[in-house]
Design a protein around this motif. Structure first.
Motif, PDB file in Angstrom:
ATOM      1  N   ALA A 185      -3.251   7.636   0.161  1.00  0.00           N
ATOM      2  CA  ALA A 185      -2.005   7.981  -0.507  1.00  0.00           C
ATOM      3  C   ALA A 185      -1.161   6.737  -0.760  1.00  0.00           C
ATOM      4  N   VAL A 186      -0.459   6.730  -1.885  1.00  0.00           N
ATOM      5  CA  VAL A 186       0.345   5.570  -2.263  1.00  0.00           C
ATOM      6  C   VAL A 186       1.440   5.277  -1.245  1.00  0.00           C
ATOM      7  N   ASP A 187       2.047   6.319  -0.691  1.00  0.00           N
ATOM      8  CA  ASP A 187       3.168   6.079   0.225  1.00  0.00           C
ATOM      9  C   ASP A 187       2.732   5.560   1.598  1.00  0.00           C
ATOM     10  N   THR A 188       1.411   5.390   1.808  1.00  0.00           N
ATOM     11  CA  THR A 188       0.924   4.805   3.063  1.00  0.00           C
ATOM     12  C   THR A 188       0.530   3.342   2.900  1.00  0.00           C
ATOM     13  N   ILE A 189       0.730   2.803   1.713  1.00  0.00           N
ATOM     14  CA  ILE A 189       0.342   1.401   1.464  1.00  0.00           C
ATOM     15  C   ILE A 189       1.464   0.497   1.968  1.00  0.00           C
ATOM     16  N   ARG A 190       1.420   0.195   3.275  1.00  0.00           N
ATOM     17  CA  ARG A 190       2.489  -0.568   3.899  1.00  0.00           C
ATOM     18  C   ARG A 190       1.959  -1.698   4.776  1.00  0.00           C
ATOM     19  N   THR A 191       0.677  -2.005   4.650  1.00  0.00           N
ATOM     20  CA  THR A 191       0.092  -3.134   5.355  1.00  0.00           C
ATOM     21  C   THR A 191      -0.745  -3.938   4.359  1.00  0.00           C
ATOM     22  N   LYS A 192      -1.027  -5.169   4.703  1.00  0.00           N
ATOM     23  CA  LYS A 192      -1.812  -6.012   3.796  1.00  0.00           C
ATOM     24  C   LYS A 192      -3.224  -5.480   3.620  1.00  0.00           C
ATOM     25  N   LYS A 193      -3.795  -4.904   4.685  1.00  0.00           N
ATOM     26  CA  LYS A 193      -5.145  -4.348   4.577  1.00  0.00           C
ATOM     27  C   LYS A 193      -5.165  -3.191   3.580  1.00  0.00           C
ATOM     28  N   ALA A 194      -4.163  -2.308   3.675  1.00  0.00           N
ATOM     29  CA  ALA A 194      -4.086  -1.180   2.739  1.00  0.00           C
ATOM     30  C   ALA A 194      -3.872  -1.681   1.317  1.00  0.00           C
ATOM     31  N   GLU A 195      -3.076  -2.730   1.160  1.00  0.00           N
ATOM     32  CA  GLU A 195      -2.840  -3.299  -0.171  1.00  0.00           C
ATOM     33  C   GLU A 195      -4.119  -3.837  -0.779  1.00  0.00           C
ATOM     34  N   VAL A 196      -4.941  -4.502   0.026  1.00  0.00           N
ATOM     35  CA  VAL A 196      -6.204  -5.044  -0.481  1.00  0.00           C
ATOM     36  C   VAL A 196      -7.093  -3.905  -0.976  1.00  0.00           C
ATOM     37  N   PHE A 197      -7.199  -2.837  -0.199  1.00  0.00           N
ATOM     38  CA  PHE A 197      -7.967  -1.662  -0.634  1.00  0.00           C
ATOM     39  C   PHE A 197      -7.388  -1.104  -1.935  1.00  0.00           C
ATOM     40  N   TYR A 198      -6.088  -1.032  -2.010  1.00  0.00           N
ATOM     41  CA  TYR A 198      -5.395  -0.505  -3.197  1.00  0.00           C
ATOM     42  C   TYR A 198      -5.776  -1.286  -4.448  1.00  0.00           C
ATOM     43  N   TRP A 199      -5.722  -2.609  -4.376  1.00  0.00           N
ATOM     44  CA  TRP A 199      -5.984  -3.419  -5.559  1.00  0.00           C
ATOM     45  C   TRP A 199      -7.465  -3.479  -5.918  1.00  0.00           C
ATOM     46  N   VAL A 200      -8.334  -3.457  -4.915  1.00  0.00           N
ATOM     47  CA  VAL A 200      -9.772  -3.398  -5.207  1.00  0.00           C
ATOM     48  C   VAL A 200     -10.101  -2.089  -5.916  1.00  0.00           C
ATOM     49  N   THR A 201      -9.526  -0.988  -5.421  1.00  0.00           N
ATOM     50  CA  THR A 201      -9.747   0.318  -6.042  1.00  0.00           C
ATOM     51  C   THR A 201      -9.212   0.343  -7.464  1.00  0.00           C
ATOM     52  N   ILE A 202      -8.034  -0.232  -7.669  1.00  0.00           N
ATOM     53  CA  ILE A 202      -7.460  -0.283  -9.014  1.00  0.00           C
ATOM     54  C   ILE A 202      -8.344  -1.097  -9.945  1.00  0.00           C
ATOM     55  N   MET A 203      -8.880  -2.213  -9.451  1.00  0.00           N
ATOM     56  CA  MET A 203      -9.763  -3.042 -10.280  1.00  0.00           C
ATOM     57  C   MET A 203     -10.971  -2.225 -10.757  1.00  0.00           C
ATOM     58  N   PHE A 204     -11.592  -1.492  -9.839  1.00  0.00           N
ATOM     59  CA  PHE A 204     -12.738  -0.669 -10.218  1.00  0.00           C
ATOM     60  C   PHE A 204     -12.329   0.431 -11.195  1.00  0.00           C
ATOM     61  N   SER A 205     -11.154   1.044 -10.963  1.00  0.00           N
ATOM     62  CA  SER A 205     -10.716   2.139 -11.839  1.00  0.00           C
ATOM     63  C   SER A 205     -10.411   1.633 -13.239  1.00  0.00           C
ATOM     64  N   GLN A 206      -9.826   0.445 -13.338  1.00  0.00           N
ATOM     65  CA  GLN A 206      -9.508  -0.115 -14.650  1.00  0.00           C
ATOM     66  C   GLN A 206     -10.781  -0.473 -15.414  1.00  0.00           C
ATOM     67  N   THR A 207     -11.753  -1.029 -14.720  1.00  0.00           N
ATOM     68  CA  THR A 207     -13.014  -1.404 -15.367  1.00  0.00           C
ATOM     69  C   THR A 207     -13.787  -0.157 -15.786  1.00  0.00           C
ATOM     70  N   LEU A 208     -13.814   0.845 -14.891  1.00  0.00           N
ATOM     71  CA  LEU A 208     -14.465   2.114 -15.229  1.00  0.00           C
ATOM     72  C   LEU A 208     -13.808   2.747 -16.444  1.00  0.00           C
ATOM     73  N   GLY A 209     -12.488   2.715 -16.492  1.00  0.00           N
ATOM     74  CA  GLY A 209     -11.769   3.321 -17.608  1.00  0.00           C
ATOM     75  C   GLY A 209     -12.134   2.708 -18.940  1.00  0.00           C
ATOM     76  N   THR A 210     -12.305   1.394 -18.960  1.00  0.00           N
ATOM     77  CA  THR A 210     -12.709   0.710 -20.194  1.00  0.00           C
ATOM     78  C   THR A 210     -14.074   1.206 -20.655  1.00  0.00           C
ATOM     79  N   ALA A 211     -15.035   1.219 -19.728  1.00  0.00           N
ATOM     80  CA  ALA A 211     -16.392   1.657 -20.071  1.00  0.00           C
ATOM     81  C   ALA A 211     -16.404   3.111 -20.507  1.00  0.00           C
ATOM     82  N   LEU A 212     -15.636   3.950 -19.807  1.00  0.00           N
ATOM     83  CA  LEU A 212     -15.590   5.374 -20.134  1.00  0.00           C
ATOM     84  C   LEU A 212     -14.947   5.608 -21.499  1.00  0.00           C
TER      85      LEU A 212
END
Length: 252
Positions: free
Chosen positions: A126-153
């Motif tokens: 959940a977005v409101d739990t992104i309050r540590t650097k580890k969670a932020e790294v997961f957040y941005w890696v996931t966003i990177m994959f979602s953005q790339t997938l969106g382009t291909a889709l």
């Protein structure tokens, strides 16, 4: 004490209507901006990916290092993910020859894997739990994959499926409307709906961006990629100025 406060402070924006409007504009900018570098400048997908990957690395480092939510920095990082996602997806789909379907399948697996590892490690995506650097790294890696997938889709829908850019925009816009209705009318997990909407805004931006800058013969409007990118960037900056965003608040 300062580290504890920093860890508890959210550095991502609250999810509001203006958030989604800026997100769609940012993903559209990612398409026109990515194409401007790889196609209009004739640098190619690999060089374009290297350039935007470097920008993404710098932006993410600054975002993770920040101690509080900074709208301009956050949206700069989002734009960086969507531009590198554009060139990376085009490189995988076209230069590597795996096609839109193959690229979409691979990226979907990476996205699901990222969310699964994130959930297993942190206990929530959940977005409101992104309050540590580890969670932020997961957040941005996931966003990177979602953005790339969106382009291909988006490219698969408009080109391989033969639906065209306008019809593709209608399809993804309709799917987003369905998710919005589900948010208000059902009890489906808000986190699930958020990520579904977040992922779908990218193919919507991809087909709208292609609609703006692709040749008329290909179903586009043949607008200048540079001009379209400048206008979209201006709209994003104006929106951030007129509609200040607050950081996401922790649920109780």
């Amino acid at each position: 004490m300062n580290d504890t406060i920093a860890a508890q402070a959210s550095k991502v924006p609250a999810v509001t209507l203006i958030f989604w409007l800026i997100k769609i504009a940012a993903t559209t900018l990612g398409e026109t901006g990515g194409d401007a570098v790889s196609m209009s400048m004739n640098l190619g997908y690999l060089v374009g990916t290297a350039i935007f990957a470097a920008v993404f690395a710098v932006a993410v480092s600054a975002q993770v290092s920040a101690r509080h939510y900074q709208p301009l920095l956050y949206w700069t990082t989002i734009i960086a993910t969507t531009t590198v996602g554009t060139t990376l997806a085009d490189f995988a789909d076209r230069s590597l020859g795996i096609g839109y379907a193959g690229g979409s399948t691979l990226l979907l697996a990476l996205l699901v894997g990222s969310l699964a590892v994130w959930y297993r490690t942190m206990g929530s995506v959940a977005v409101d739990t992104i309050r540590t650097k580890k969670a932020e790294v997961f957040y941005w890696v996931t966003i990177m994959f979602s953005q790339t997938l969106g382009t291909a889709l988006g490219d698969w829908t408009a080109d391989t499926a033969g639906l065209g850019y306008l019809n593709g925009a209608v399809i993804f816009g309709t799917l987003l409307a369905v998710i919005a209705a589900a948010y208000y009318l059902t009890r489906i997990s808000r986190t699930t709906l958020f990520w579904a909407a977040f992922i779908l805004t990218r193919p919507l931006g991809a087909v709208v961006g292609d609609l703006l800058d692709k040749p008329v013969s290909a179903g586009g409007m043949a607008l200048s990629r540079y001009s379209a990118s400048a206008v979209l960037l201006g709209l994003i900056l104006l929106s951030l100025y007129l509609f200040p965003q607050r950081a996401a608040e922790k649920s109780h």
